[in-house]
Design a protein around this motif. Structure first.
Motif, PDB file in Angstrom:
ATOM      1  N   VAL A 159       0.858  -1.196   0.000  1.00  0.00           N
ATOM      2  CA  VAL A 159       0.000   0.000   0.000  1.00  0.00           C
ATOM      3  C   VAL A 159       0.889   1.240   0.000  1.00  0.00           C
ATOM      4  CG1 VAL A 159      -1.766   1.296   1.243  1.00  0.00           C
ATOM      5  CG2 VAL A 159      -1.795  -1.219   1.282  1.00  0.00           C
ATOM      6  N   PRO A 160       0.696   2.165  -0.943  1.00  0.00           N
ATOM      7  CA  PRO A 160       1.534   3.377  -0.982  1.00  0.00           C
ATOM      8  C   PRO A 160       1.235   4.305   0.193  1.00  0.00           C
ATOM      9  CG  PRO A 160      -0.226   3.541  -2.584  1.00  0.00           C
ATOM     10  CD  PRO A 160      -0.289   2.146  -2.043  1.00  0.00           C
ATOM     11  N   SER A 161       2.229   5.048   0.634  1.00  0.00           N
ATOM     12  CA  SER A 161       2.021   6.034   1.693  1.00  0.00           C
ATOM     13  C   SER A 161       1.065   7.101   1.193  1.00  0.00           C
ATOM     14  CB  SER A 161       3.354   6.683   2.078  1.00  0.00           C
ATOM     15  OG  SER A 161       4.264   5.694   2.562  1.00  0.00           O
ATOM     16  N   LYS A 162       0.353   7.727   2.125  1.00  0.00           N
ATOM     17  CA  LYS A 162      -0.647   8.740   1.753  1.00  0.00           C
ATOM     18  C   LYS A 162      -0.039   9.857   0.912  1.00  0.00           C
ATOM     19  CE  LYS A 162      -4.494   7.275   3.661  1.00  0.00           C
ATOM     20  NZ  LYS A 162      -5.695   6.994   2.810  1.00  0.00           N
ATOM     21  N   TRP A 163       1.176  10.290   1.335  1.00  0.00           N
ATOM     22  CA  TRP A 163       1.793  11.421   0.638  1.00  0.00           C
ATOM     23  C   TRP A 163       2.241  11.061  -0.783  1.00  0.00           C
ATOM     24  CZ3 TRP A 163       6.717  10.599  -1.100  1.00  0.00           C
ATOM     25  CH2 TRP A 163       7.445   9.572  -0.473  1.00  0.00           C
ATOM     26  N   GLU A 196       0.562   8.704  -2.847  1.00  0.00           N
ATOM     27  CA  GLU A 196      -0.492   8.029  -3.620  1.00  0.00           C
ATOM     28  C   GLU A 196      -0.615   8.570  -5.046  1.00  0.00           C
ATOM     29  OE1 GLU A 196      -3.982   8.388  -1.229  1.00  0.00           O
ATOM     30  OE2 GLU A 196      -3.609   6.495  -0.163  1.00  0.00           O
ATOM     31  N   THR A 197      -0.682   9.894  -5.187  1.00  0.00           N
ATOM     32  CA  THR A 197      -0.878  10.515  -6.509  1.00  0.00           C
ATOM     33  C   THR A 197       0.316  10.239  -7.427  1.00  0.00           C
ATOM     34  OG1 THR A 197      -2.211  12.273  -5.527  1.00  0.00           O
ATOM     35  CG2 THR A 197      -1.296  12.687  -7.718  1.00  0.00           C
ATOM     36  N   TRP A 253       2.538   7.847  -7.168  1.00  0.00           N
ATOM     37  CA  TRP A 253       2.626   6.411  -7.470  1.00  0.00           C
ATOM     38  C   TRP A 253       1.657   6.020  -8.592  1.00  0.00           C
ATOM     39  CZ3 TRP A 253       5.865   2.670  -7.157  1.00  0.00           C
ATOM     40  CH2 TRP A 253       5.453   1.345  -7.334  1.00  0.00           C
ATOM     41  N   LYS A 254       0.462   6.568  -8.518  1.00  0.00           N
ATOM     42  CA  LYS A 254      -0.538   6.271  -9.539  1.00  0.00           C
ATOM     43  C   LYS A 254      -0.061   6.761 -10.909  1.00  0.00           C
ATOM     44  CE  LYS A 254      -5.375   7.044 -10.744  1.00  0.00           C
ATOM     45  NZ  LYS A 254      -6.645   7.735 -10.383  1.00  0.00           N
ATOM     46  N   PRO A 295       4.592  -0.964  -3.655  1.00  0.00           N
ATOM     47  CA  PRO A 295       5.068   0.429  -3.623  1.00  0.00           C
ATOM     48  C   PRO A 295       5.935   0.762  -2.402  1.00  0.00           C
ATOM     49  CG  PRO A 295       2.743   0.307  -3.072  1.00  0.00           C
ATOM     50  CD  PRO A 295       3.113  -1.042  -3.590  1.00  0.00           C
TER      51      PRO A 295
END
Length: 241
Positions: free
Chosen positions: A196-200, A202-203, A205-206, A219
């Motif tokens: 699961v990617p870190s919140k910071w 996410e964008t 990584w996508k 990730p």
């Protein structure tokens, strides 16, 4: 800061009671050193001073003179017994003991017998130098009999010595109202889910996944040189095209 004076009985040319392969001076020293180590390690604002920390001979007057000069808050003289028939544990205060000595004896005796068990020979009063000449509350403990087979066998066991030390420490701490040291709790690191990617991130990584620089898997995992090489290769291909 409370000051505790621990007196290891006998020493050097004076072995104390001797029987069953045991010398009283050795047990007294072992217990005294254990009390110092444990009391200072576990409790706040206390220092333990020793009449002796090695196998040396000291006159009785030197022991009490040093304790009095140090202004100790209490004195405990550590001994083993002999000639007592069935054996057991007992404590002594001076015949004209202060209320402080009486309370110290009660605290020590109760704590030690609870840890040690066995025959309780009681709290006694005698005209003994160590408790008579000490200016502070003072108690002498007689920790089992070296000439009683069952007691001697106990004194050869590390667990019994540990119980004797523990009892003295608990009794002293109770009498002085000592507070245990607070252990620092180290925060437990939370393991992250590498899928699961870190919140910071996410964008980002996508975005890099959609552009084909990464395959979208794991990730949160660390990157090896060869994996980084694969990413660079994809990037170069995108640039060249």
């Amino acid at each position: 800061m409370k000051t505790v004076w621990i007196d290891a009985g006998h020493g050097g040319k004076d072995p104390g009671a001797v029987a069953n392969g045991i010398q009283e001076k050795d047990i007294a020293l072992k217990v005294s050193l254990g009390i110092k180590q444990r009391l200072e390690a576990v409790y706040e604002d206390v220092q333990v001073l020793l009449s002796r920390s090695t196998d040396v001979f000291l006159e009785l007057r030197d022991r009490t003179s040093k304790a009095n000069a140090a202004g100790a808050d209490l004195l405990v003289s550590i001994h083993c017994n002999a000639g007592g028939g069935k054996g057991g544990f007992e404590t002594f205060r001076y015949t004209k003991a202060s209320q402080g000595s009486i309370k110290l004896q009660e605290a020590l005796h109760k704590a030690i017998i609870s840890k040690l068990g066995g025959i309780d020979r009681g709290q006694k009063a005698e005209n003994l130098h160590m408790v008579r000449e000490s200016k502070m509350p003072a108690v002498l403990t007689e920790n089992l009999f070296v000439d009683v087979g069952a007691n001697a066998d106990q004194l050869k066991q590390a667990s019994v010595i540990d119980a004797i030390i523990d009892g003295h420490v608990q009794g002293i701490a109770s009498y002085l109202g000592l507070v245990k040291k607070v252990k620092e709790e180290k925060p437990v690191a939370q393991e992250r889910d590498i899928n699961v990617p870190s919140k910071w991130a996410e964008t980002t990584w996508k975005e890099v996944t959609e552009k084909g620089y990464f395959d979208g898997k794991r990730p949160g995992a660390t990157v090896t040189r060869e994996e980084l090489g694969a990413v660079v290769s994809r990037l170069l291909k995108k640039v060249e095209s």
